[in-house]
Write an enzyme that holds these catalytic residues in place. Structure first.
Site, PDB file in Angstrom:
ATOM      1  CG  ASP A 407     -27.648  22.010   8.290  1.00  0.00           C
ATOM      2  OD1 ASP A 407     -27.161  21.197   8.025  1.00  0.00           O
ATOM      3  OD2 ASP A 407     -28.846  22.461   7.533  1.00  0.00           O
ATOM      4  CB  THR A 408     -25.444  24.391   5.862  1.00  0.00           C
ATOM      5  OG1 THR A 408     -25.521  22.821   5.715  1.00  0.00           O
ATOM      6  CG2 THR A 408     -24.807  25.281   4.814  1.00  0.00           C
TER       7      THR A 408
END
Length: 591
Positions: A407-408
């Protein structure tokens, strides 16, 4: 440019906060994740100390993370279904203006494209056209090329470890589809054989997508024989860095019924029979001398394709001496730190290990081995200046415990004029459908700023998120969390709001607004989230973080600090929420 410069006159404190994604950071690679966070915070602070804006600090910090193979952003990102790196990025300034790019391929630093779109959104176009602040897919790549950004070959953004993961996942997907087909045939009888396109491995080959299709086919060769290694791309030569986006199979365009050759971004147009063509250039950033020097140094370090990140010198990481993170227990919140600030003659409190044991303010790798159970042989390798971690393909899980960070990454910055900004960047989930837009491209979901309020404290809040993108989208995660922290509110089971302190507000956001949302509770996907939020008031910046994932890697730094403070927050699992924070007091010059 800096609207709040007057009210913060005489203050010279800047701050930067970064995170390397929520998920599971393997103990074996923990040092590498923390080093990436530390380097990103240091790079962002170089710009802020030189008088650069908060937006510039965020951009440079995230560029540093994008160029590390170990993060899921930029180089080394997860691959889409067709084996291509497609990234998302967004950046938001102190007024809440944003620029974003989604599902964009062939861009080395997506956050710089987001910054370009942010700057472009303030320009005036002819015929009262509205400039874009969010572009996706091939349109985003075209915009980048038209404005002078380098367009990279597909394979240049694929790391060895990412390619290994894609190969393994593709083989698993094929095996699962074969098993499902066999079960269907046993029940309904044989059906016609399905092609790769039918089962969803690749998208239909449009004429304009020929280069991308050729690249995908070269990757797919290994999938027909599980025992064979992946083959190199079957192309004559990689396209030059300044070539136009790949969908232009022939660099021609029509004008007055005739075909003309489109020049490279660094070439002048010389076709006497065609219209004048001058590629638009992004405006230069006006930085102080020291800021320009830092940016030039960083740019020089990033020439070519960055190789997998390695720690080649013994590290000296300073751990957050004010953050305290525990699990379903009390901790020293930034609000409490602020109240106790005047009573403290020196830093105290100390970070805590996952078991609640206080850690010293400054830690070296040997201490890390004691408190985080790191393998002593790996630390000995670092002490001997050997490469760590080993270069891929030894990053495969068969060699070492595998990271599960999909993820980010994010960053928040406050400049010396009091302006706040934030940004996020991500390669998205592995094996995603082509064109999937993740939260890192969307303001209010992956990043959000509540602009300065007209109260006596001139309060503002910035939040960046990481986790299950589709769930964060339906819950408007970054926007909702920012509001809860800004107003110090927590939603009750009846839907009413109660006044709480900020650390209770951010925990309540995860429990009620996120995990309690019907779309998350009734979903077959796990509701994973990590949140980093900063509340800037008149006399300081209050950092809050919380996550329900196994781990969350963070770093923070002020312009008064010698080195960044880093921490790997871990929780006990079983749905628990780990959280912590820190208060940075602004210092003012003596008159």
């Amino acid at each position: 440019m800096f609207s709040n410069k007057k009210w913060r006159k005489g203050t010279d404190t800047a701050c930067v906060f970064v995170h390397a994604g929520a998920g599971y950071h393997s103990v074996a690679y923990e040092i590498t994740h923390l080093q990436a966070c530390s380097d990103a915070a240091s790079m962002g602070m170089k710009v802020l100390r030189g008088g650069g804006s908060a937006v510039e600090g965020v951009e440079l910090a995230l560029k540093c993370l994008e160029d590390r193979e170990i993060t899921n952003a930029g180089y080394g990102s997860n691959l889409a279904m067709d084996g291509v790196v497609e990234c998302d990025a967004v950046i938001v300034d102190h007024d809440g203006r944003s620029g974003g790019a989604g599902a964009v391929a062939q861009i080395k630093n997506p956050i710089s494209l987001a910054r370009l779109l942010l700057d472009f959104s303030a320009t005036q176009l002819s015929l009262r056209r509205v400039p874009p602040n969010l572009l996706v897919g091939q349109g985003a790549t075209d915009f980048a090329w038209e404005h002078g950004m380098k367009i990279m070959p597909f394979e240049s953004l694929v790391s060895p470890a990412a390619k290994e993961r894609w190969t393994r996942w593709s083989q698993d997907l094929r095996a699962a589809e074969r098993k499902e087909m066999e079960a269907t045939n046993a029940h309904y009888g044989p059906s016609p054989a399905q092609s790769d396109i039918d089962v969803g491995h690749y998208q239909p080959a449009l004429p304009a997508d020929r280069p991308r299709r050729q690249y995908t086919d070269s990757l797919a060769q290994a999938l027909y024989n599980d025992a064979q290694p992946i083959s190199p791309p079957q192309s004559d030569e990689p396209p030059p860095l300044d070539s136009p986006p790949s969908r232009r199979s022939s660099r021609q365009y029509a004008y007055n019924g005739q075909q003309h050759t489109l020049p490279n971004a660094n070439e002048e147009y010389t076709d006497p029979d065609g219209p004048p063509y001058v590629p638009t250039r992004p405006s230069a950033h006006h930085l102080a001398n020291s800021t320009q020097s830092a940016a030039q140094t960083y740019s020089a370090e990033l020439q070519g394709i960055t190789q997998p990140s390695r720690v080649t010198q013994p590290m000296h990481l300073e751990f957050d001496d004010d953050s305290v993170y525990e699990h379903d227990q009390g901790y020293v919140s930034p609000a409490t730190q602020r109240r106790l600030w005047s009573e403290r003659s020196s830093d105290s409190g100390g970070a805590r290990s996952p078991d609640g044991v206080p850690l010293p303010p400054t830690m070296v790798p040997t201490s890390l081995a004691t408190d985080y159970n790191l393998d002593q042989s790996l630390l000995a390798e670092m002490s001997n200046n050997q490469q760590y971690p080993p270069r891929a393909p030894s990053l495969a899980p068969s060699a070492m415990e595998e990271d599960l960070i999909t993820d980010t990454v994010g960053a928040i910055a406050i400049d010396i004029y009091g302006n706040i900004a934030c940004g996020a960047s991500s390669g998205g989930i592995g094996m995603k459908h082509r064109g999937r837009i993740g939260p890192a491209a969307l303001v209010g979901i992956g990043a959000h700023v509540v602009p300065t309020a007209m109260d006596e404290d001139r309060t503002s809040v910035a939040t960046v998120t990481s986790g299950t993108g589709e769930h964060m989208g339906t819950t408007l995660a970054a926007s909702t969390c920012s509001d809860r922290v800004f107003y110090s509110h927590r939603a009750t089971s009846t839907g009413a709001m109660e006044v709480v302190n900020e650390d209770e507000a951010i925990k309540g956001f995860i429990e009620n607004d996120f995990m309690g949302h019907p779309s998350v509770k009734n979903s077959q996907s796990a509701g994973a989230i990590g949140v980093l939020s900063v509340k800037r008031i008149e006399d300081g910046a209050m950092l809050f973080f919380a996550h329900n994932t196994d781990s969350f890697a963070l770093a923070s730094m002020s312009s008064d600090d010698r080195t960044p403070s880093v921490v790997m927050s871990r929780n006990h699992g079983s749905g628990s929420i780990a959280q912590g924070g820190k208060f940075y007091k602004f210092k003012r010059r003596k008159s």
